[in-house]
Design an enzyme around this catalytic site. Sequence first.
Site, PDB file in Angstrom:
ATOM      1  N   GLY C 148       0.565  -1.379  -0.032  1.00 53.00           N
ATOM      2  CA  GLY C 148      -0.103   0.081  -0.075  1.00 53.00           C
ATOM      3  C   GLY C 148       0.922   1.153   0.216  1.00 53.00           C
ATOM      4  O   GLY C 148       1.942   1.392   0.213  1.00 53.00           O
ATOM      5  N   CYS C 149       0.287   2.232  -0.023  1.00 57.15           N
ATOM      6  CA  CYS C 149       0.833   3.603  -0.284  1.00 57.15           C
ATOM      7  C   CYS C 149       1.722   4.034   0.959  1.00 57.15           C
ATOM      8  O   CYS C 149       2.717   4.226   1.098  1.00 57.15           O
ATOM      9  CB  CYS C 149       0.344   4.630  -1.044  1.00 57.15           C
ATOM     10  SG  CYS C 149      -1.405   4.826  -0.309  1.00 57.15           S
ATOM     11  N   TYR C 150       0.669   4.063   1.961  1.00 62.59           N
ATOM     12  CA  TYR C 150       1.183   4.579   3.235  1.00 62.59           C
ATOM     13  C   TYR C 150       2.055   3.555   3.881  1.00 62.59           C
ATOM     14  O   TYR C 150       3.461   4.092   4.288  1.00 62.59           O
ATOM     15  CB  TYR C 150      -0.161   4.636   4.281  1.00 62.59           C
ATOM     16  CG  TYR C 150      -1.025   5.893   4.103  1.00 62.59           C
ATOM     17  CD1 TYR C 150      -0.337   7.027   4.020  1.00 62.59           C
ATOM     18  CD2 TYR C 150      -2.215   5.511   4.167  1.00 62.59           C
ATOM     19  CE1 TYR C 150      -1.300   8.238   4.102  1.00 62.59           C
ATOM     20  CE2 TYR C 150      -3.002   6.698   4.062  1.00 62.59           C
ATOM     21  CZ  TYR C 150      -2.564   7.837   3.933  1.00 62.59           C
ATOM     22  OH  TYR C 150      -3.648   9.012   3.828  1.00 62.59           O
TER      23      TYR C 150
END
Lengths: 345, 345, 345, 345
Positions: C148-150
């Site tokens: 995921g991005c985070y």
Amino acid sequence: MDVAIIGGTGYGAVELLRFLHNHPHVNIKKVISHSNSGRDLADVYPHLTEVADIQMSALEVDTLAEEVELVFFATPSNVSKNVIPSLVEKGVRCIDLSGDFRLRDGDKYQEYYGEEMASQQYIDKAVYGLPEINKESIKEASILANPGCYPTATALGLIPAVEQGIIDKKSIIIDAKTGVSGAGRSLSLNVHFSEMNENFKAYKIGVHKHIPEIEQMISERAEEELQVIFTPHIVPMTRGIMSTIYVDLNDQYSTKQLLDIYQSYYKDHPFVRVRPEGVIPATKEVYGSNYCDIGLYADERTGKLIIVSVIDNLVKGASGQAIQNMNIMYGWDEMTGLDQLPIFP
Amino acid sequence: MDVAIIGGTGYGAVELLRFLHNHPHVNIKKVISHSNSGRDLADVYPHLTEVADIQMSALEVDTLAEEVELVFFATPSNVSKNVIPSLVEKGVRCIDLSGDFRLRDGDKYQEYYGEEMASQQYIDKAVYGLPEINKESIKEASILANPGCYPTATALGLIPAVEQGIIDKKSIIIDAKTGVSGAGRSLSLNVHFSEMNENFKAYKIGVHKHIPEIEQMISERAEEELQVIFTPHIVPMTRGIMSTIYVDLNDQYSTKQLLDIYQSYYKDHPFVRVRPEGVIPATKEVYGSNYCDIGLYADERTGKLIIVSVIDNLVKGASGQAIQNMNIMYGWDEMTGLDQLPIFP
Amino acid sequence: MDVAIIGGTGYGAVELLRFLHNHPHVNIKKVISHSNSGRDLADVYPHLTEVADIQMSALEVDTLAEEVELVFFATPSNVSKNVIPSLVEKGVRCIDLSGDFRLRDGDKYQEYYGEEMASQQYIDKAVYGLPEINKESIKEASILANPGCYPTATALGLIPAVEQGIIDKKSIIIDAKTGVSGAGRSLSLNVHFSEMNENFKAYKIGVHKHIPEIEQMISERAEEELQVIFTPHIVPMTRGIMSTIYVDLNDQYSTKQLLDIYQSYYKDHPFVRVRPEGVIPATKEVYGSNYCDIGLYADERTGKLIIVSVIDNLVKGASGQAIQNMNIMYGWDEMTGLDQLPIFP
Amino acid sequence: MDVAIIGGTGYGAVELLRFLHNHPHVNIKKVISHSNSGRDLADVYPHLTEVADIQMSALEVDTLAEEVELVFFATPSNVSKNVIPSLVEKGVRCIDLSGDFRLRDGDKYQEYYGEEMASQQYIDKAVYGLPEINKESIKEASILANPGCYPTATALGLIPAVEQGIIDKKSIIIDAKTGVSGAGRSLSLNVHFSEMNENFKAYKIGVHKHIPEIEQMISERAEEELQVIFTPHIVPMTRGIMSTIYVDLNDQYSTKQLLDIYQSYYKDHPFVRVRPEGVIPATKEVYGSNYCDIGLYADERTGKLIIVSVIDNLVKGASGQAIQNMNIMYGWDEMTGLDQLPIFP
């Protein structure tokens, strides 16, 4: 091929660096900056950390002429006209992103640029570099005058109509809008974030430097002296130009007929995309790319044609077009180093 | 005075609430929302927490007519035309922020609004409420058709020139730009943040609902049938409209002479501010306020006049003007509740 | 090599197209979209006009397995888990940009994703693809769970500190900020332009899907069960993530010492750039690129370390990292197709 | 009552003008600007055209003391400390929006402000003006030190928890975010539109002037010496501050219990709005208004409390709070002139 960029701290230079990074035939030998000589590029532009390990240097014409074949000028007005002649005499080709070699009329130059024009012999050498219009003459250019951002968007939108004789050439009104990066990196209250954000402004009505440039180019294509109305506006976004152009049609045309004329005009030009009927391009659809997208609407009620032309002001309106011109000057494929999709969203 | 607002979840309603909160003569008795009946306003608009303790209710015409003297309609197209007649018959005055009662020509209404117009007797009662132009007729209105946002900015910019006979009335071109809130609160990919941010678009060229409204109003002032070119664009900002208007001057005028005409025309109208020579207003200079600011530039080279007119689309272009009209209808000072400075920066 | 992209109308897919356009070894054979089967990509994304002449198609697992070697899933949660197993059985490798194969704990998956996890045998096959941490295991992956991005921004910022034992691993607080494109192309009032512009929000505090993903990854590196505080916020811009991370130092370290540790940790990883002392990266400095830039500040007064890590959420946080993983899976240079400078300004 | 504003071209001054325009008891007698003496306000701020017909003047302490009862200082650091003493000696009350009189410790002042502090006798006179905390002492103030923007948002979010003893006072971490107007009207590359737009940055980590101010205030309420971690960030928007605050709970509390404590703490303070469970305020919900909105989330997994506090940095964080303090100093209702709804959208 070794090249240099002069004006290393402006947005024009940094955008040249972005595209030349992926150009297979070019090596950036020098980045020259008067104000930042001795500093690393990454100090001034942290996004270049580790990827553009270049120390900026001061300009020395003699050594430069020995080191590089081509120089890009991404300088403010009234700088390149004092340097390009001596480089050209030493056999270096120059691509000038500033306006110093675009106009042919010394009085107009004086009026809009506030100084004397370059000497006539170099003006005569200079080729105005709009590849979709005059690719042949670009090939041999020693001084390439890279067009302004507004003139590029406007010319590509207008010229098929002007050349095909379908409009009243005296009726041209250009309502243009630019993103803020067109104002460059120099500080000004006009582009101070808190004053420009959530704001939309008209500026320099009647006095913008690009008026004589647009008129000269359109007049040449029309083979008669033309004047235009040109009103620039500034949009609270970083990149993008839209020219919305209003002209009187000479006859009854449908939007479809006009689109056919445009599509045919640009069929061999990979960076111009004419949209289908009912579709008008938005600036974001060319963001970060060298495309110029065009949409048309023929208003049958009033006999007017509305032309919408969009570019990224820093790419097709500046550095991308400069590289496109370089490719043509050196016989490389026009898209070399420029074959990137727009960044979306 | 007790009033109601119908269309409680739109931006028009919420902006009415903001100004009426400080209006000394008005009490908001009801906020009516079809889709949110029973919910607290602060659930739908958290910025109203603790300050607008109102539960929304459904529309019941009979009880409403007993409870309030005046109703604001901040509804989508084709809603108010079905409700206003019965309210008016019961003696309730109505201010309609939608377009249902603005046009007088049923065919145009059908063409642009896609439904049949309200019945003629109510159209005949409706007063088009642009206070700077027709204050007298507003005073007695039972149905007040509050002008559209683009027509307001455009009319205030054009009408002095039209009425004073200084321009060729057949030459009008309007290049208009709006902030995104003009599109309302309904979801759409067009105004999805990631697609609208860093973007500038033209839209609805040739088919926008405000074309017949502008033409009707200008034609009435000109006392002849006129057509205009009108191209709307959307700017990546929330509030603000600019109309950049191009017209042919009938004679040679200096910018200064034209500004004098405008200043004199608007001297008794506190919400119109004509800027001095050399100054063109930006949209942020009227942000959140009921002002319309106007700048002029006479282009002596081409004999064109460029008019720039800016408003906040949600205030002078909608809710602020509605309150201004209410003030006139009830004999209160025009600025009551509206005397707020633009928010800057 | 022929590949397919499933989820053709999301931002993940369109960003894959942008980078794969310049990838020398990859041919996009199919773009699959359930909702847009039969439509041209350029209808849905006009910026792809003339450059991505692809008609989207519906998913048919059997024919797909014959046509392509690799499939990218840029689908919403709970889609790929139903398709990947049958593709893998047919010998197709899959890179999943969604979260379906990231977690190993079925209960957590159920809690945060609201459905049952994929069956254990495929979860066991899945490799979590953060190349800077586990490049070796990526090489052989048949199911690649793209982070995921985070979690990407956070892990790259935290892991050197966690692995080197210089922090109290129980003290981790992550204050994260994302641009709006992280919310995807689905319409929602939260990301309606007029409500998100000029606004800054916290959201999903305590319940965001990326909490278990971050905890799983950090715990694995720390070899003990860890919990973190993670608060996501949304910034009025399109692209970019910043994780500001607070941890207690186990001992007295200067910022310089810590930077040395980080620089050494990432010295063979071209996409991580550790900034020098006194320089904290901003999100725009990685815009449009696959870089993760990291800055550190050791607060001697309080014994805390503040870590700032930035990425472009759609590139290193999604599609760029997916291509980086593909490059590793096929033995190509990690930067193939990804060697683009950040776009600035 | 006649008042003067010193620092007439900053955003603090212009925001004072906006609110004082509607204040029933105050007349703005003078606007003083060193750099713009003799110019009309509307030249410098065109949005004030026709509505604030004031010519700026230079500072002359003697005449000023005769003309006004109260002076607002909206000046940069290290200006008011040289002027306020002589005004106070002449019986003029002063409200200082700068930081000159906020700190009590001369060493800290020297460290963070770079100059010597005002002389102790005037520091002793100064009252720190956070009305929700110390309304009584404000009433009699002759020198009112108006709090900084970050300290206001942070203190209102933290103080109930600190005073009620429910948190570990040594565990405070503040991750703060501000809109760009907090940087004022002075030009800087940091807030140049093209570099700040589409960007998110941390800045001045560990060295921001508001660190000692927050620590002093929190320590006073806690009655022990406390240190905090404070990391400011800048958001690409004009107005708004959010403080996201992390603290360790001393005991197990539900979010609901904590909200009850906060609601009870602020029940007599009209400008603080504590949100219900599950609702976290966004900055836009206080835009242009004097509200401070607070949301809480108790993370039961980790025993942490997350506090989110939002204000408009130019209103509750500066000019609005200054007027609130003035109202208290003169015995007027606290909301006089400030009873405006947030502007939304």
